[in-house]
Design a protein around this motif. Structure first.
Motif, short mmCIF file in Angstrom:
data_model
loop_
_atom_site.label_atom_id
_atom_site.label_comp_id
_atom_site.label_asym_id
_atom_site.label_seq_id
_atom_site.Cartn_x
_atom_site.Cartn_y
_atom_site.Cartn_z
N GLY A 7 -4.78 -15.64 -0.77
CA GLY A 7 -5.81 -14.65 -0.88
C GLY A 7 -6.05 -13.18 -1.45
N TYR A 8 -4.75 -12.46 -0.57
CA TYR A 8 -4.86 -10.82 -1.59
C TYR A 8 -3.61 -10.71 -2.17
CZ TYR A 8 -6.18 -9.56 2.89
OH TYR A 8 -7.53 -8.90 3.78
N GLY A 9 -3.12 -12.18 -2.97
CA GLY A 9 -1.71 -11.49 -3.99
C GLY A 9 -2.18 -10.94 -4.93
N ARG A 10 -3.24 -10.93 -5.36
CA ARG A 10 -4.53 -10.39 -6.51
C ARG A 10 -3.77 -7.92 -5.80
NH1 ARG A 10 -9.15 -13.23 -8.62
NH2 ARG A 10 -9.18 -13.97 -6.14
N ILE A 11 -4.37 -8.68 -5.16
CA ILE A 11 -4.56 -6.91 -4.11
C ILE A 11 -3.32 -6.53 -4.02
CG2 ILE A 11 -5.84 -5.77 -2.42
CD1 ILE A 11 -8.08 -8.18 -2.76
N CYS A 12 -2.25 -7.20 -3.95
CA CYS A 12 -1.53 -6.44 -2.37
C CYS A 12 -0.09 -7.51 -3.42
CB CYS A 12 -1.20 -7.43 -1.49
SG CYS A 12 -2.62 -6.52 -0.39
N PRO A 13 0.23 -6.58 -4.47
CA PRO A 13 1.68 -7.10 -5.32
C PRO A 13 2.55 -6.53 -5.10
CG PRO A 13 0.06 -5.47 -7.10
CD PRO A 13 -0.24 -5.26 -5.47
N THR A 14 2.76 -6.02 -3.43
CA THR A 14 4.28 -6.05 -2.55
C THR A 14 4.16 -6.72 -1.67
OG1 THR A 14 4.17 -3.60 -4.17
CG2 THR A 14 5.84 -3.74 -2.39
N MET A 15 4.68 -7.50 -0.57
CA MET A 15 4.46 -8.46 -0.20
C MET A 15 5.71 -7.87 0.92
SD MET A 15 2.08 -11.28 -1.00
CE MET A 15 0.97 -10.96 -1.69
N LEU A 16 5.44 -7.55 2.37
CA LEU A 16 7.20 -7.63 3.37
C LEU A 16 6.43 -8.61 4.77
CD1 LEU A 16 9.45 -5.78 3.49
CD2 LEU A 16 7.71 -4.14 4.57
N MET A 17 7.23 -9.35 4.81
CA MET A 17 7.89 -10.58 6.13
C MET A 17 7.83 -9.29 7.34
SD MET A 17 8.34 -13.81 4.63
CE MET A 17 7.63 -14.73 2.94
N PRO B 278 -10.11 -3.43 1.23
CA PRO B 278 -9.22 -3.41 1.40
C PRO B 278 -7.86 -2.02 0.79
CG PRO B 278 -9.99 -5.41 1.07
CD PRO B 278 -10.86 -4.41 1.05
N THR B 279 -8.42 -2.00 -0.41
CA THR B 279 -7.77 -1.54 -1.23
C THR B 279 -7.89 0.12 -1.44
OG1 THR B 279 -10.00 -1.42 -2.97
CG2 THR B 279 -8.34 -3.11 -3.11
N GLU B 280 -8.78 0.81 -0.66
CA GLU B 280 -8.00 1.82 -0.24
C GLU B 280 -7.70 1.84 0.93
OE1 GLU B 280 -12.60 2.67 1.04
OE2 GLU B 280 -13.51 2.54 -1.00
N PHE B 281 -6.52 0.94 1.51
CA PHE B 281 -5.70 1.23 2.93
C PHE B 281 -4.23 1.14 1.87
CE2 PHE B 281 -9.66 0.53 5.02
CZ PHE B 281 -9.38 0.81 6.12
N THR B 282 -3.04 2.38 2.53
CA THR B 282 -1.80 1.80 1.89
C THR B 282 -0.94 0.12 2.27
OG1 THR B 282 -1.55 3.88 2.91
CG2 THR B 282 -0.34 3.40 2.11
N ALA B 283 -1.96 -0.03 3.03
CA ALA B 283 -0.81 -1.13 3.94
C ALA B 283 -2.50 -1.92 4.40
CB ALA B 283 0.19 -1.39 4.75
N ALA C 271 8.03 1.30 5.14
CA ALA C 271 8.18 1.31 4.41
C ALA C 271 6.95 1.33 3.98
CB ALA C 271 8.17 -0.39 4.30
N VAL C 272 5.71 1.39 5.12
CA VAL C 272 4.27 1.94 4.66
C VAL C 272 4.38 3.36 4.06
CG1 VAL C 272 1.84 1.95 5.41
CG2 VAL C 272 3.06 0.57 5.60
N CYS C 273 5.35 4.14 4.62
CA CYS C 273 5.23 6.04 4.81
C CYS C 273 5.37 6.08 3.53
CB CYS C 273 5.60 6.30 5.58
SG CYS C 273 5.53 6.17 7.18
N VAL C 274 6.30 5.40 2.43
CA VAL C 274 7.00 5.81 1.14
C VAL C 274 6.55 5.58 0.24
CG1 VAL C 274 9.09 6.30 2.32
CG2 VAL C 274 8.60 4.03 1.47
N HIS C 275 5.42 3.78 0.77
CA HIS C 275 4.59 3.55 -0.21
C HIS C 275 3.32 3.75 -1.42
CE1 HIS C 275 3.08 -0.64 -1.90
NE2 HIS C 275 1.80 0.22 -1.67
N THR C 276 3.25 4.11 -2.72
CA THR C 276 2.69 4.78 -3.11
C THR C 276 1.81 4.05 -4.14
OG1 THR C 276 4.56 4.72 -4.80
CG2 THR C 276 3.89 6.93 -3.07
N GLY C 277 1.90 2.62 -4.29
CA GLY C 277 1.35 1.57 -4.85
C GLY C 277 2.09 1.24 -5.77
N PRO C 278 1.06 0.22 -6.92
CA PRO C 278 -0.34 0.02 -7.00
C PRO C 278 -0.98 -1.03 -5.75
CG PRO C 278 1.25 -1.30 -8.78
CD PRO C 278 2.50 -0.14 -8.28
N GLY C 279 -2.16 -1.01 -5.32
CA GLY C 279 -2.45 -1.74 -4.00
C GLY C 279 -1.62 -1.46 -3.23
#
Ligand SMILES: [Zn+2]
Length: 497
Positions: free
Chosen positions: A451-461, A434-439, A289-297
């Motif tokens: 803490g990360y909600g506003r930076i990371c709209p996508t979350m994966l457990m 953190p915003t310069e990273f893919t994950a 999922a990280v490999c295909v993640h294009t954002g936002p964030g």
């Protein structure tokens, strides 16, 4: 009117062998006396900040006495439990109080005391006597038992996960204690326990079915005379006889109405029992999922098996190892490893090093990882976060910290104290944006989201192994209630039907 304020909190993961001790709390700066408590928690939205909020009715004096906060780890040693409860009782003894405000967690266990929170409340009751109102605030992960409910007069439980309402619950609790101290009757409080575990992946209170269950509580709270209807999600990593979900309802004076409310909410929880179970993607699926993640964030990867807020150590390298081996870069990791920080203490920023990080605690399945890296930042580990964070904390101290950049572009922030990466300021403190990273990897399930909600709209457990793993059927329980859903699928509720 003088109200004493004391605290003793531990979320005990009984599968962890790392005990909670006085020394550990002292080293992390989590023991406070008198005005230190007010100063330490000022500006936060924690339980103690709510108890000590200066906006009190005329004539009410708040007296902070002593606070111990062990966080999440294994059980209290017998010595530590004896010493902390003795200190609390000693601080209360010999003076007359109009009320006691007691900050607990609700999932504390000591080596020699299974119902530790109830025991603390019982000892406080024995110290102050039967007539002084005692108010307690519990974490939403409390395993609530009848002994605790019986020992106190006002009980409130956080109703958000991640926990952002701690001080609000504490203010309500304080108001309840002031009301009793002013002559109002002790409320009728009932406890309804369920033979049910909510999987950690389904505990988010913004998500269904928890949101719908809490809406039902709110509806009951709007009834005349109803003071509070709360759900405790329970803490399945404590193998104790009081483990499981529960509902607590308080009515001004009518126990029958309180019982009806608790039974109704409990029935709604039971009806949602399948929806309260879940499983998470594997490590390989998460990296795909990280490999295909294009954002936002960046995508926030939640390392469920190494959940510091649930009693893990925060040094699992399972995700780091997989990323390094598969050549997946652009991920920001945090790891607890004081030995690594010490080993790199003499290296300058910009130095190329071969560093061995993480995987040292016995409580997870990862192994120490050796990486080729450049040192990119350093800090004494103290930072603040004025935004929303889990538990409402604003001041953090993770000890001396060093930031590494591996040769394939992963950041590894290595800290001296265990931490769950619940604030983006942890990374920024050592120059990792953190915003310069893919994950980003969070060492928690719900706690990093605040803490990360506003930076990371996508979350994966991610279903990583460890003492806080999502797949709880992998644990060997000895003490928990039986039968219990989902372990024994034939479990019925109410039990007498
Ligand atoms: Zn909690």
């Amino acid at each position: 009117m003088r109200l004493a304020v004391v605290g003793l909190s531990l979320e005990a993961n009984t599968f962890s062998s790392v005990h909670a001790t006085i020394e550990g709390m002292r080293n992390r700066g989590d023991i406070h006396l008198g005005q230190q408590i007010t100063e330490h928690y000022a500006g936060s939205t924690s339980t103690l900040a709510g108890f000590l909020d200066p906006d009190v009715p005329d004539g009410v004096e708040l007296v902070p006495l002593v606070s111990f906060r062990a966080g999440a780890m294994g059980t209290f040693t017998a010595d530590t439990f004896a010493e902390t409860t003795r200190e609390i009782c000693r601080s209360l003894a010999g003076e007359s109080w109009d009320g006691v405000l007691l900050g607990l967690h609700g999932a504390a266990v000591a080596e020699d005391v299974e119902h530790a929170d109830a025991e603390i409340a019982v000892r406080v009751r024995a110290t102050v006597g039967p007539d002084v109102p005692i108010g307690v605030v519990l974490d939403m992960h409390a395993n609530v038992d009848q002994q605790l409910v019986d020992a106190v007069d006002v009980l409130r439980i956080y109703q958000t996960n991640p926990h952002i309402d701690a001080s609000r619950q504490a203010l309500e609790c304080r108001a309840g204690v002031i009301a009793i101290a002013s002559g109002q009757p002790r409320p009728a409080t009932v406890l309804e326990r369920l033979p049910l575990v909510v999987n950690i992946l389904r505990q988010g209170t913004q998500d269904e079915p928890m949101a719908e269950i809490l809406a039902r509580c709110a509806k009951w709270e709007s009834e005349e005379g109803m003071l509070d209807v709360s759900v405790a999600e329970g803490f399945p990593y404590a193998d104790v006889e009081q483990m499981g979900m529960a509902v607590v309802a308080s009515h001004h004076d009518d126990e029958t109405v309180a019982r009806a409310a608790a039974a109704d909410v409990a029935a709604a929880i039971w009806a949602a029992r399948d929806h309260l179970q879940d499983s998470a993607p594997s490590v390989d699926d998460a990296l795909a999922a990280v490999c295909v993640h294009t954002g936002p964030g960046p995508i926030l990867l939640l390392d469920v098996g190494d959940n510091v807020g649930g009693g893990s150590c925060g040094d699992s390298t399972v995700l780091l190892q997989a990323a390094q081996e598969q050549g997946v870069g652009g991920i920001a990791f945090t790891l607890w490893d004081p030995a690594c920080v010490r080993a790199l203490a003499d290296q300058e920023i910009g130095a190329r090093v071969t560093a061995t990080v993480g995987g040292r605690s016995a409580e997870q399945d990862g192994t120490p990882q050796t990486v080729e890296a450049v040192i990119t930042g350093r800090s004494d580990g103290e930072f603040t976060d004025s935004g929303p964070t889990h538990g409402g904390f604003s001041r953090f101290n993770v000890g001396p910290t060093v930031a590494l950049r591996t040769s394939i572009g992963n950041a590894v922030v290595v800290t001296t104290h265990p931490q769950g990466n619940t604030s983006a300021e942890l990374l920024r403190m050592v120059g990792v944006e953190p915003t310069e990273f893919t994950a980003i990897v969070g060492k928690g399930v719900h706690s990093p989201k605040a803490g990360y909600g506003r930076i990371c709209p996508t979350m994966l457990m991610v279903d990583t192994p460890g003492v806080t793993r999502a797949s709880i059927d992998q644990f060997s329980y000895r003490r928990r209630p039986r039968p219990m859903y989902p372990f024994e699928p034939e479990t019925t509720y109410p039990p007498h039907h």
